[in-house]
Design a protein around this motif. Structure first.
Motif, PDB file in Angstrom:
ATOM      1  N   ASP A   1       0.742  -1.163   0.005  1.00 52.72           N
ATOM      2  CA  ASP A   1       0.272  -0.114   0.157  1.00 52.72           C
ATOM      3  C   ASP A   1       0.856   1.330   0.068  1.00 52.72           C
ATOM      4  O   ASP A   1       1.522   1.627   1.085  1.00 52.72           O
ATOM      5  CB  ASP A   1      -0.868  -0.001   1.135  1.00 52.72           C
ATOM      6  N   GLU A   2       1.004   1.919  -1.274  1.00 53.52           N
ATOM      7  CA  GLU A   2       1.853   3.041  -1.405  1.00 53.52           C
ATOM      8  C   GLU A   2       0.923   4.270  -1.581  1.00 53.52           C
ATOM      9  O   GLU A   2       1.379   5.289  -2.265  1.00 53.52           O
ATOM     10  CB  GLU A   2       2.818   2.849  -2.495  1.00 53.52           C
ATOM     11  N   ILE A   3      -0.285   4.316  -1.039  1.00 49.79           N
ATOM     12  CA  ILE A   3      -1.032   5.379  -1.075  1.00 49.79           C
ATOM     13  C   ILE A   3      -0.535   6.552  -0.782  1.00 49.79           C
ATOM     14  O   ILE A   3      -0.603   7.565  -1.107  1.00 49.79           O
ATOM     15  CB  ILE A   3      -2.415   5.363  -0.253  1.00 49.79           C
ATOM     16  N   GLN A   4       0.172   6.693   0.461  1.00 50.15           N
ATOM     17  CA  GLN A   4       0.922   7.742   1.021  1.00 50.15           C
ATOM     18  C   GLN A   4       2.427   7.765   0.636  1.00 50.15           C
ATOM     19  O   GLN A   4       2.959   9.160   0.675  1.00 50.15           O
ATOM     20  CB  GLN A   4       0.832   7.917   2.481  1.00 50.15           C
ATOM     21  N   THR A   5       3.060   6.827   0.534  1.00 49.96           N
ATOM     22  CA  THR A   5       4.730   6.976   0.413  1.00 49.96           C
ATOM     23  C   THR A   5       4.717   7.065  -1.040  1.00 49.96           C
ATOM     24  O   THR A   5       6.081   7.394  -1.697  1.00 49.96           O
ATOM     25  CB  THR A   5       5.101   5.595   0.679  1.00 49.96           C
ATOM     26  N   GLY A   6       3.765   6.934  -2.155  1.00 48.29           N
ATOM     27  CA  GLY A   6       4.199   6.966  -3.485  1.00 48.29           C
ATOM     28  C   GLY A   6       4.367   7.999  -4.076  1.00 48.29           C
ATOM     29  O   GLY A   6       4.160   9.110  -3.672  1.00 48.29           O
ATOM     30  N   VAL A   7       4.775   8.326  -5.494  1.00 45.48           N
ATOM     31  CA  VAL A   7       4.766   9.353  -6.322  1.00 45.48           C
ATOM     32  C   VAL A   7       5.785  10.480  -5.619  1.00 45.48           C
ATOM     33  O   VAL A   7       5.760  11.480  -5.598  1.00 45.48           O
ATOM     34  CB  VAL A   7       3.536  10.103  -6.579  1.00 45.48           C
ATOM     35  N   GLY A   8       7.028   9.924  -5.393  1.00 44.68           N
ATOM     36  CA  GLY A   8       8.350  10.612  -4.829  1.00 44.68           C
ATOM     37  C   GLY A   8       8.399  10.989  -3.307  1.00 44.68           C
ATOM     38  O   GLY A   8       9.311  11.633  -3.093  1.00 44.68           O
ATOM     39  N   ARG A   9       7.267  10.574  -2.591  1.00 44.92           N
ATOM     40  CA  ARG A   9       7.277  11.292  -1.286  1.00 44.92           C
ATOM     41  C   ARG A   9       8.413  10.725  -0.484  1.00 44.92           C
ATOM     42  O   ARG A   9       8.924  11.588   0.472  1.00 44.92           O
ATOM     43  CB  ARG A   9       6.051  10.691  -0.516  1.00 44.92           C
ATOM     44  N   THR A  10       9.044   9.857  -0.876  1.00 42.70           N
ATOM     45  CA  THR A  10      10.140   9.307   0.117  1.00 42.70           C
ATOM     46  C   THR A  10      11.586   9.463  -0.672  1.00 42.70           C
ATOM     47  O   THR A  10      12.736   9.138  -0.088  1.00 42.70           O
ATOM     48  CB  THR A  10      10.086   7.630   0.472  1.00 42.70           C
ATOM     49  N   GLY A  11      11.615   9.990  -1.893  1.00 43.76           N
ATOM     50  CA  GLY A  11      12.765  10.521  -2.456  1.00 43.76           C
ATOM     51  C   GLY A  11      13.125   9.190  -3.615  1.00 43.76           C
ATOM     52  O   GLY A  11      13.963   9.535  -4.257  1.00 43.76           O
ATOM     53  N   LYS A  12      12.204   8.305  -3.719  1.00 46.09           N
ATOM     54  CA  LYS A  12      12.084   7.449  -4.584  1.00 46.09           C
ATOM     55  C   LYS A  12      10.804   7.558  -5.402  1.00 46.09           C
ATOM     56  O   LYS A  12       9.950   7.803  -4.674  1.00 46.09           O
ATOM     57  CB  LYS A  12      12.440   6.155  -4.582  1.00 46.09           C
ATOM     58  N   LEU A  13      10.526   7.212  -6.690  1.00 44.31           N
ATOM     59  CA  LEU A  13       9.404   7.013  -7.164  1.00 44.31           C
ATOM     60  C   LEU A  13       8.194   6.687  -6.450  1.00 44.31           C
ATOM     61  O   LEU A  13       7.096   6.948  -5.850  1.00 44.31           O
ATOM     62  CB  LEU A  13       9.120   6.790  -8.727  1.00 44.31           C
ATOM     63  N   TYR A  14       8.655   5.355  -5.926  1.00 43.81           N
ATOM     64  CA  TYR A  14       8.025   4.702  -5.179  1.00 43.81           C
ATOM     65  C   TYR A  14       8.682   3.974  -3.748  1.00 43.81           C
ATOM     66  O   TYR A  14       9.948   3.618  -4.358  1.00 43.81           O
ATOM     67  CB  TYR A  14       7.144   3.218  -5.665  1.00 43.81           C
ATOM     68  N   ALA A  15       8.250   3.720  -2.688  1.00 49.27           N
ATOM     69  CA  ALA A  15       9.009   3.450  -1.524  1.00 49.27           C
ATOM     70  C   ALA A  15       9.723   1.939  -1.802  1.00 49.27           C
ATOM     71  O   ALA A  15      10.799   1.874  -1.373  1.00 49.27           O
ATOM     72  CB  ALA A  15       8.318   3.661  -0.259  1.00 49.27           C
ATOM     73  N   TYR A  16       9.281   1.137  -2.518  1.00 53.82           N
ATOM     74  CA  TYR A  16       9.676  -0.240  -2.694  1.00 53.82           C
ATOM     75  C   TYR A  16      10.959  -0.197  -3.479  1.00 53.82           C
ATOM     76  O   TYR A  16      11.862  -1.086  -2.964  1.00 53.82           O
ATOM     77  CB  TYR A  16       8.810  -1.056  -3.264  1.00 53.82           C
TER      78      TYR A  16
END
Length: 404
Positions: free
Chosen positions: A223-238
């Protein structure tokens, strides 16, 4: 700035499931917001990790205006060019081979959980339907997603809820190993628990989950609803851990404020959503897809993603320095621009007070539960707004220390 509606109007005509603040924002530009009275605020809330490029980003508004003059809606009796272009971009940039569009994170998760059960039904048996989630997780507010979510308070009063769902402690490999069986169809994990307090999963935990799912023919859902789209410094946190899920859900920042969500999947798994098995009237509408495509093009660049790392260190180090004087927080954690500041023991349960005091200093922040202050500013928040916002955050810390 005046209007014939105010905060009291909300209490008169709106269902009371929300308790919004007294001020009503009416205009936003970049990382600044103005209310009905003309008061200015710096936005460290970002619409709960939605406004990835701030308010009214000129390229997003241009994309929306252009599409609005072309085609608004068709339904899924037909496809459309923006949906195909966005799906192709998401596949090119991730592990995904297939994409399903929805309107919200809850809808994307609903689709993911249904797909996991359908895949197990198609390829194994009806007995293989159990879903394992984590304590303190949050996956949405539909009856299915709130059941998979690991916070009982959101299920209270809505029972009976769907069966076949269990919860294990987050980051506890032994507990997951004991719970998973050959009847498990999916394990659902947030790479960083958002509503649960901004708590990151360890790489070791994610790797163990991947191995256990593979061993038991279960699907791994991120579930990358909140972590996705650059939020963590990668496009997706995985992409930080190199642990690849079978299904990933994304929403919030995907549209930069325009409602859109997506479920990403491998082709092997997606096959179980055969024609007529699931659907959405508005999912994949041209307006949302046009905006999301432009946002992806802007966010998925070294300039933006590397900037997220820099901003993370700038914000967390400055707050840690402030905290040496006040000792308000016992932990400052998170990744990228998903930051949580956990209140010290003597201030437990008072996160909402901090949010209200921040507003008095001209700063918009969030909470994550009763004890954590959550910061999810724009990924491209300007340097001056960071500095001024941090000064207001420091002011709020001193006010809180006096009043809590």
């Amino acid at each position: 700035m005046s209007s014939n509606v105010d905060r009291e109007t909300f209490d008169q005509i709106m269902v009371p499931n929300y308790a919004p603040q007294k001020m009503i924002p009416v205009k936003g530009l970049g990382s600044r917001v103005w209310d009905q009275k003309g008061n200015e605020f710096i936005d460290f809330a970002g619409g709960i990790a939605v406004n990835a490029l701030g308010h009214c980003h000129p390229e997003l508004t241009a994309a929306l205006h252009h599409q609005a003059d072309q085609l608004w809606h068709l339904s899924n009796v037909w496809t459309n060019e923006p949906a195909l272009q966005l799906a192709q971009a998401l596949c090119d940039k991730t592990f995904a081979e297939k994409v399903y569009f929805a309107n919200s994170g809850a809808e994307a998760n609903e689709a993911a959980f249904k797909l996991a059960r359908k895949y197990a039904y198609d390829n194994f048996s009806a007995d293989k339907h159990e879903i394992i989630s984590c304590n303190n997780s949050f996956h949405g507010r539909t009856l299915f997603t709130v059941s998979v979510g690991g916070q009982p308070k959101y299920r209270e009063g809505f029972e009976p809820v769907p069966a076949g769902i269990s919860h294990v402690p987050f980051n506890d490999i032994d507990a997951l190993e004991q719970q998973i069986t050959d009847n498990t169809c999916a394990v659902v994990i947030e790479p960083i628990q958002g509503e649960g307090g901004i708590t990151p999963a360890t790489t070791k935990y994610l790797q163990a989950a991947r191995n256990l799912c593979s061993e038991h023919n279960a699907l791994l859902i991120f579930d990358e609803i909140q972590t996705g789209v650059g939020r963590t410094g990668k496009l997706y946190a995985y992409q930080h851990s190199q642990v690849t899920p079978d299904i990933l859900t994304t929403a919030k920042a995907l549209g930069g404020g325009f409602p859109i969500a997506a479920m990403l999947s491998t082709e092997k798994v997606a096959t179980s959503f055969n024609v007529g098995s699931h659907g959405s009237t508005y999912g994949g509408n041209p307006l949302g897809c046009a905006v999301a495509l432009k946002l992806l093009q802007i966010v998925d660049t070294p300039e933006v993603l590397e900037g997220v790392f820099h901003k993370h260190h700038q914000i967390t180090q400055q707050i840690a320095q402030f905290n040496q004087k006040t000792e308000l927080f016992k932990d400052i954690r998170g990744q990228g621009l998903l930051i949580g500041c956990e209140l010290s023991e003597q201030f437990q349960g008072k996160a909402r007070l901090f949010l209200e005091l921040a507003q008095q200093t001209g700063l918009m922040v969030l909470v994550a539960g009763l004890n954590v202050i959550r910061l999810t500013p724009s990924l491209i928040i300007p340097e001056n707004d960071i500095k001024e916002g941090l000064a207001r955050f420091n002011h709020t810390m001193h006010l809180f220390n006096q009043q809590a």
